[in-house]
Write an enzyme that holds these catalytic residues in place. Structure first.
Site, short mmCIF file in Angstrom:
data_model
loop_
_atom_site.label_atom_id
_atom_site.label_comp_id
_atom_site.label_asym_id
_atom_site.label_seq_id
_atom_site.Cartn_x
_atom_site.Cartn_y
_atom_site.Cartn_z
N GLU A 284 -5.91 -4.81 10.97
CA GLU A 284 -4.86 -3.82 11.18
C GLU A 284 -5.13 -3.05 12.48
O GLU A 284 -5.91 -2.08 12.48
CB GLU A 284 -4.85 -2.82 10.02
CG GLU A 284 -4.56 -3.43 8.68
CD GLU A 284 -3.96 -2.41 7.74
OE1 GLU A 284 -2.79 -2.57 7.40
OE2 GLU A 284 -4.65 -1.44 7.39
N LYS B 107 0.04 4.25 -0.21
CA LYS B 107 -0.60 5.46 0.37
C LYS B 107 -0.39 6.64 -0.59
O LYS B 107 -0.42 6.46 -1.79
CB LYS B 107 -0.08 5.73 1.77
CG LYS B 107 -0.04 4.48 2.64
CD LYS B 107 0.16 4.78 4.08
CE LYS B 107 0.33 3.46 4.84
NZ LYS B 107 0.12 3.56 6.25
N SER C 180 3.07 -2.23 10.61
CA SER C 180 4.52 -2.28 10.83
C SER C 180 5.14 -3.63 10.47
O SER C 180 6.01 -4.13 11.17
CB SER C 180 4.86 -1.90 12.28
OG SER C 180 4.44 -0.59 12.55
N ASN D 90 0.86 -1.19 0.00
CA ASN D 90 0.00 0.00 0.00
C ASN D 90 0.90 1.23 0.00
O ASN D 90 1.48 1.58 1.02
CB ASN D 90 -0.89 -0.03 1.25
CG ASN D 90 -1.74 1.23 1.37
OD1 ASN D 90 -1.91 1.96 0.39
ND2 ASN D 90 -2.28 1.47 2.55
N GLU E 60 -6.84 4.97 8.03
CA GLU E 60 -6.48 6.36 7.70
C GLU E 60 -7.64 7.07 7.01
O GLU E 60 -7.83 8.27 7.17
CB GLU E 60 -5.22 6.37 6.81
CG GLU E 60 -3.98 6.02 7.63
CD GLU E 60 -2.81 5.49 6.81
OE1 GLU E 60 -2.87 5.54 5.58
OE2 GLU E 60 -1.85 5.00 7.44
N GLY F 113 2.13 2.15 10.92
CA GLY F 113 3.12 3.23 10.78
C GLY F 113 3.83 3.58 12.07
O GLY F 113 4.52 4.60 12.14
N HIS G 87 -9.86 1.47 5.24
CA HIS G 87 -8.53 1.65 5.87
C HIS G 87 -8.66 2.68 6.99
O HIS G 87 -9.35 3.69 6.84
CB HIS G 87 -7.51 2.10 4.81
CG HIS G 87 -6.10 2.01 5.31
ND1 HIS G 87 -5.58 2.90 6.23
CD2 HIS G 87 -5.11 1.12 5.05
CE1 HIS G 87 -4.32 2.55 6.49
NE2 HIS G 87 -4.02 1.47 5.79
C1 PEP Z 1 -0.97 0.10 5.98
O1 PEP Z 1 -0.76 0.95 5.14
O2 PEP Z 1 -2.06 -0.46 6.01
C2 PEP Z 1 0.08 -0.21 6.95
C3 PEP Z 1 -0.05 -1.29 7.66
O3 PEP Z 1 1.16 0.61 7.03
P1 PEP Z 1 2.59 0.27 7.73
O4 PEP Z 1 3.05 -1.02 7.15
O5 PEP Z 1 3.46 1.42 7.37
O6 PEP Z 1 2.37 0.14 9.20
#
Ligand code: PEP
Length: 259
Positions: A166, A13, A212, A11, A99, A172, A97
């Site tokens: 998640e 982003k 992460s 992803n 975010e 992040g 998601h």
């Molecule tokens: C994500 O974008 O869903 C995500 C898990 O980001 P990261 O791997 O940076 O934590």
């Protein structure tokens, strides 16, 4: 032994550029990993380039989108429909998601409509669910996850699905949930899916862990019975790191030859 094909989703982003996409896809496509599904979710403007490069490179990397309109078409300025995504060979699209929940105020009603729009267009939604740090500390994880599933799946004729667990505090932050804790939650999620899907479908649905994930820890997740892949943000931006991560996943899911 797991029969579900491992899925590794990158992803990006709001990162990347056309040049970065060219370099990334060239490098990642050169790695032959036939027993694994790899998907790149790019920002929308790069979908055309992604389609072109996939064809030129005969790439096994599939196209993913980070968003879709809740509307199927019409006078909705700025929106991109599921049918448009499928013109660019998008196979998977993220829905819900954290975010987008947090910064773009996406509602449960919008998520329901997005799922429907994707099913109509033949695209598999990757439904993201996860609790906040406070909810986690207060022991509300399963209540929150069931609510997040119910608000989008109740009353629907549910179609093809990938679920992404998640935990919000792991995204992040560099602080992933341990693979053992994630496994426990994935097992419960698979049981919860039984409210909307047949027992056979529940066994088929892939549940990804996200938060992460990097090349050091990815293999440990895939070694768990109910973790079928990973959703990767920052660890997917550099092709070298992403390739190393996929290599780790491939090793984790390849049964060892008998001694
Ligand atoms: C994500 O974008 O869903 C995500 C898990 O980001 P990261 O791997 O940076 O934590």
């Amino acid at each position: 032994m797991k029969t579900r094909t491992p899925l590794v989703m990158a992803n990006w982003k709001q990162h990347g550029s056309e040049a970065a996409l060219t370099d990334w896809l060239t490098s990642v496509s050169a790695m032959d990993l036939p027993k694994m599904c790899r998907v790149l979710c790019v920002p929308l403007p790069y979908l055309a380039k992604l389609r072109q490069h996939r064809a030129e490179l005969q790439s096994q990397v599939q196209a993913g989108s980070q968003l879709v309109s809740a509307f199927c078409g019409g006078a909705y300025t700025g929106e991109v429909s599921a049918a448009m995504l499928s013109e660019f060979q998008v196979a998977y699209t993220l829905v819900g998601h954290s975010e987008r929940r947090q910064w773009l105020d996406e509602t449960a009603s919008a998520r329901r409509s997005q799922l429907n729009a994707l099913w109509q267009a033949g695209i598999t939604p990757v439904l993201c669910v996860g609790e906040t740090a406070l909810e986690h500390q207060q022991g509300q994880t399963f209540e929150v996850l069931l609510r997040q599933l119910s608000e989008v799946l109740d009353g629907q004729t549910a179609g093809s699905l990938v679920l992404a667990y998640e935990p919000v505090f792991a995204i992040g932050s560099g602080k992933p949930l341990s693979a053992q804790s994630a496994q426990h939650i994935h097992q419960q999620l698979r049981l919860m899916l039984g409210r909307w899907y047949s027992a056979a479908d529940c066994q088929r649905i892939r549940i990804l862990y996200g938060g992460s994930v990097n090349k050091q820890n990815a293999g440990e997740y895939l070694r768990q019975d109910d973790i079928d892949g990973v959703l990767v943000g920052s660890g997917s931006l550099q092709a070298g790191g992403f390739n190393a991560l996929c290599h780790t996943v491939a090793q984790a899911v390849t049964p060892l030859a008998p001694a």
